[in-house]
Motif scaffolding. Sequence first.
Motif, short mmCIF file in Angstrom:
data_model
loop_
_atom_site.label_atom_id
_atom_site.label_comp_id
_atom_site.label_asym_id
_atom_site.label_seq_id
_atom_site.Cartn_x
_atom_site.Cartn_y
_atom_site.Cartn_z
N ALA A 1 2.04 5.13 -12.92
CA ALA A 1 0.64 4.91 -12.55
C ALA A 1 0.29 3.42 -12.65
O ALA A 1 -0.44 2.89 -11.81
CB ALA A 1 -0.28 5.75 -13.42
N ALA A 2 0.81 2.76 -13.68
CA ALA A 2 0.57 1.32 -13.82
C ALA A 2 1.21 0.55 -12.67
O ALA A 2 0.62 -0.40 -12.13
CB ALA A 2 1.10 0.83 -15.16
N ALA A 3 2.41 0.94 -12.29
CA ALA A 3 3.08 0.28 -11.16
C ALA A 3 2.29 0.50 -9.87
O ALA A 3 2.16 -0.43 -9.05
CB ALA A 3 4.50 0.81 -11.01
N ALA A 4 1.74 1.69 -9.68
CA ALA A 4 0.92 1.95 -8.50
C ALA A 4 -0.34 1.09 -8.52
O ALA A 4 -0.74 0.54 -7.50
CB ALA A 4 0.55 3.43 -8.43
N GLY A 5 -0.95 0.96 -9.68
CA GLY A 5 -2.13 0.12 -9.80
C GLY A 5 -1.84 -1.34 -9.50
O GLY A 5 -2.62 -2.03 -8.84
N ILE A 6 -0.71 -1.83 -9.98
CA ILE A 6 -0.32 -3.21 -9.71
C ILE A 6 -0.08 -3.42 -8.21
O ILE A 6 -0.48 -4.43 -7.64
CB ILE A 6 0.92 -3.59 -10.54
CG1 ILE A 6 0.53 -3.70 -12.02
CG2 ILE A 6 1.54 -4.89 -10.04
CD1 ILE A 6 1.70 -3.85 -12.95
N CYS A 7 0.55 -2.44 -7.57
CA CYS A 7 0.77 -2.55 -6.12
C CYS A 7 -0.55 -2.57 -5.36
O CYS A 7 -0.70 -3.31 -4.38
CB CYS A 7 1.64 -1.40 -5.63
SG CYS A 7 3.37 -1.54 -6.08
N VAL A 8 -1.52 -1.78 -5.80
CA VAL A 8 -2.84 -1.78 -5.16
C VAL A 8 -3.51 -3.14 -5.33
O VAL A 8 -4.08 -3.70 -4.39
CB VAL A 8 -3.73 -0.65 -5.73
CG1 VAL A 8 -5.18 -0.83 -5.32
CG2 VAL A 8 -3.23 0.70 -5.27
N LEU A 9 -3.45 -3.68 -6.55
CA LEU A 9 -4.05 -5.00 -6.79
C LEU A 9 -3.38 -6.08 -5.95
O LEU A 9 -4.05 -6.94 -5.38
CB LEU A 9 -3.96 -5.35 -8.27
CG LEU A 9 -4.86 -4.54 -9.21
CD1 LEU A 9 -4.58 -4.92 -10.65
CD2 LEU A 9 -6.32 -4.75 -8.86
N LEU A 10 -2.07 -6.04 -5.86
CA LEU A 10 -1.35 -7.03 -5.06
C LEU A 10 -1.65 -6.86 -3.57
O LEU A 10 -1.75 -7.84 -2.84
CB LEU A 10 0.15 -6.95 -5.31
CG LEU A 10 0.63 -7.44 -6.67
CD1 LEU A 10 2.12 -7.16 -6.84
CD2 LEU A 10 0.34 -8.92 -6.83
N ALA A 11 -1.78 -5.62 -3.12
CA ALA A 11 -2.07 -5.38 -1.70
C ALA A 11 -3.46 -5.90 -1.34
O ALA A 11 -3.66 -6.41 -0.25
CB ALA A 11 -1.96 -3.89 -1.38
N ASN A 12 -4.40 -5.78 -2.26
CA ASN A 12 -5.75 -6.27 -1.99
C ASN A 12 -5.85 -7.78 -2.16
O ASN A 12 -6.76 -8.39 -1.62
CB ASN A 12 -6.76 -5.56 -2.89
CG ASN A 12 -6.93 -4.12 -2.50
OD1 ASN A 12 -6.72 -3.74 -1.35
ND2 ASN A 12 -7.29 -3.29 -3.45
N LYS B 1 0.83 -1.21 0.00
CA LYS B 1 0.00 0.00 0.00
C LYS B 1 0.86 1.26 0.00
O LYS B 1 0.58 2.23 -0.69
CB LYS B 1 -0.95 0.00 1.19
CG LYS B 1 -2.11 -0.93 1.03
CD LYS B 1 -3.04 -0.85 2.23
CE LYS B 1 -4.22 -1.78 2.08
NZ LYS B 1 -5.13 -1.71 3.22
N CYS B 2 1.94 1.23 0.78
CA CYS B 2 2.85 2.37 0.82
C CYS B 2 3.59 2.53 -0.50
O CYS B 2 3.78 3.65 -0.99
CB CYS B 2 3.83 2.23 1.97
SG CYS B 2 3.04 2.38 3.59
N ALA B 3 3.98 1.42 -1.11
CA ALA B 3 4.63 1.48 -2.43
C ALA B 3 3.66 2.03 -3.47
O ALA B 3 4.07 2.82 -4.33
CB ALA B 3 5.12 0.10 -2.84
N ALA B 4 2.40 1.65 -3.39
CA ALA B 4 1.40 2.17 -4.32
C ALA B 4 1.23 3.68 -4.15
O ALA B 4 1.17 4.43 -5.13
CB ALA B 4 0.06 1.47 -4.11
N ALA B 5 1.18 4.12 -2.89
CA ALA B 5 1.03 5.56 -2.64
C ALA B 5 2.25 6.34 -3.13
O ALA B 5 2.12 7.40 -3.75
CB ALA B 5 0.82 5.80 -1.15
N LEU B 6 3.44 5.81 -2.90
CA LEU B 6 4.65 6.53 -3.30
C LEU B 6 4.84 6.54 -4.81
O LEU B 6 5.26 7.55 -5.38
CB LEU B 6 5.87 5.94 -2.59
CG LEU B 6 5.88 6.15 -1.07
CD1 LEU B 6 7.05 5.42 -0.44
CD2 LEU B 6 5.91 7.62 -0.73
N THR B 7 4.52 5.44 -5.49
CA THR B 7 4.63 5.46 -6.96
C THR B 7 3.52 6.30 -7.56
O THR B 7 3.72 6.93 -8.60
CB THR B 7 4.61 4.04 -7.55
OG1 THR B 7 3.46 3.34 -7.08
CG2 THR B 7 5.86 3.28 -7.22
#
Length: 157
Positions: free
Chosen positions: A131-142, A40-46
């Motif tokens: 933005a794609a990397a942030a989206g992937i991090c969100v999907l992985l976090a969920n 989640k933090c990686a998604a926010a930072l990216t």
Amino acid sequence: MVILVLLVVLALACFGLAGYGFGRLGQVGVRRADRQTRLKCAAALTGAAAAAVYGWGLLNLGLAVLVTEDSGADAFPVQPCRTADAPRAADVVGHRVEYLPPRYVCLRQGGGSYTTDDVPAFVGPGALGLAAAAGICVLLANAVPSASAPERKASAR
């Protein structure tokens, strides 16, 4: 005016996402954070980095528009459309501002167009990749089960 509003929104998003990412990691601690918190933090930072890169492109685009509007008597062709290739700039009849990706486009008399170098070429692909990397991090976090959530046991009937 649209560029100014977008810049303010992007600045708020950038600082908000970075504040969440760094704040959450600082609150929990990097070593004690579980995988879901780290993602989640990686998604926010990216996401913050994507907003910053896109904001950089919009800032450069806004400066090109400002130069165009302040040209005065030296307005043809507009300053951003002038290139070292004089014949190419000689038949410029107008310009267009595009926001996705941010770029300043000079329209030629014959129907063609060309993009100026006012906005760096890395802005569009860089913001999209982040933005794609942030989206992937969100999907992985969920997709990762939360460590703090109690495990559900199947009830025997």
